[in-house]
Design a protein around this motif. Sequence first.
Motif, PDB file in Angstrom:
ATOM      1  N   GLU A   1       0.841  -1.187   0.000  1.00 20.69           N
ATOM      2  CA  GLU A   1       0.000   0.000   0.000  1.00 20.69           C
ATOM      3  C   GLU A   1       0.875   1.235   0.000  1.00 20.69           C
ATOM      4  N   THR A   2       0.487   2.196  -0.847  1.00 25.46           N
ATOM      5  CA  THR A   2       1.210   3.451  -0.926  1.00 25.46           C
ATOM      6  C   THR A   2       0.211   4.587  -0.820  1.00 25.46           C
ATOM      7  N   THR A   3       0.484   5.521   0.040  1.00 22.40           N
ATOM      8  CA  THR A   3      -0.374   6.690   0.176  1.00 22.40           C
ATOM      9  C   THR A   3       0.244   7.831  -0.614  1.00 22.40           C
ATOM     10  N   MET A   4      -0.548   8.393  -1.524  1.00 20.40           N
ATOM     11  CA  MET A   4      -0.066   9.502  -2.334  1.00 20.40           C
ATOM     12  C   MET A   4      -0.837  10.753  -1.950  1.00 20.40           C
ATOM     13  N   SER A   5      -0.139  11.839  -1.857  1.00 18.63           N
ATOM     14  CA  SER A   5      -0.767  13.111  -1.552  1.00 18.63           C
ATOM     15  C   SER A   5      -0.495  14.075  -2.699  1.00 18.63           C
ATOM     16  N   LEU A   6      -1.545  14.400  -3.448  1.00 22.39           N
ATOM     17  CA  LEU A   6      -1.419  15.341  -4.549  1.00 22.39           C
ATOM     18  C   LEU A   6      -1.995  16.672  -4.096  1.00 22.39           C
ATOM     19  N   ASP A   7      -1.201  17.713  -4.217  1.00 24.86           N
ATOM     20  CA  ASP A   7      -1.623  19.022  -3.753  1.00 24.86           C
ATOM     21  C   ASP A   7      -1.324  20.067  -4.811  1.00 24.86           C
ATOM     22  N   ALA A   8      -2.184  20.128  -5.822  1.00 26.11           N
ATOM     23  CA  ALA A   8      -2.054  21.161  -6.850  1.00 26.11           C
ATOM     24  C   ALA A   8      -2.782  22.405  -6.357  1.00 26.11           C
ATOM     25  N   ASP A   9      -2.198  23.556  -6.586  1.00 28.72           N
ATOM     26  CA  ASP A   9      -2.777  24.806  -6.109  1.00 28.72           C
ATOM     27  C   ASP A   9      -2.533  25.877  -7.169  1.00 28.72           C
ATOM     28  N   VAL A  10      -3.513  26.060  -8.066  1.00 29.78           N
ATOM     29  CA  VAL A  10      -3.380  27.028  -9.158  1.00 29.78           C
ATOM     30  C   VAL A  10      -4.016  28.339  -8.733  1.00 29.78           C
ATOM     31  N   GLY A  11      -3.293  29.433  -8.959  1.00 33.65           N
ATOM     32  CA  GLY A  11      -3.807  30.760  -8.638  1.00 33.65           C
ATOM     33  C   GLY A  11      -3.842  31.628  -9.889  1.00 33.65           C
ATOM     34  N   ILE A  12      -4.814  32.521  -9.971  1.00 33.66           N
ATOM     35  CA  ILE A  12      -4.936  33.430 -11.111  1.00 33.66           C
ATOM     36  C   ILE A  12      -5.054  34.859 -10.590  1.00 33.66           C
ATOM     37  N   GLU A  13      -4.256  35.740 -11.187  1.00 30.11           N
ATOM     38  CA  GLU A  13      -4.309  37.161 -10.846  1.00 30.11           C
ATOM     39  C   GLU A  13      -4.475  37.946 -12.145  1.00 30.11           C
ATOM     40  N   LYS A  14      -5.503  38.793 -12.202  1.00 28.37           N
ATOM     41  CA  LYS A  14      -5.730  39.609 -13.399  1.00 28.37           C
ATOM     42  C   LYS A  14      -5.598  41.072 -13.012  1.00 28.37           C
TER      43      LYS A  14
END
Length: 105
Positions: free
Chosen positions: A18-31
């Motif tokens: 068993e393998t625990t994966m932690s995906l933490d994508a954090d996209v930010g947008i500034e206009k």
Amino acid sequence: DVTADTNRDDTNDNDTAETTMSLDADVGIEKTGTPSTNAGGSVSYTIKVTSAGTSDSTNVAVLETLPAELENVVYGTPSAGSVTGNTWTIGTMTAGGPAATGTAS
């Protein structure tokens, strides 16, 4: 001494982990851009997209819907990806990597 396993039964050659994966994508947008203008005037926007998570962000796209009153909108060449219509397709952004920028005027 060298010994070999003489068991030729491949059906019992299984293992589970068993393998625990932690995906933490954090996209930010500034206009940023021209807050207002007079009729016939021009406006310009810059859009900055960042990936601040600990995992790469994939399939990143920005749909930019500008006010209907704007005419002759021109999207500049972005620093990453491509623009078709009012959709900027960036693709994959490396976690913590450089920001992608695009313009519309």
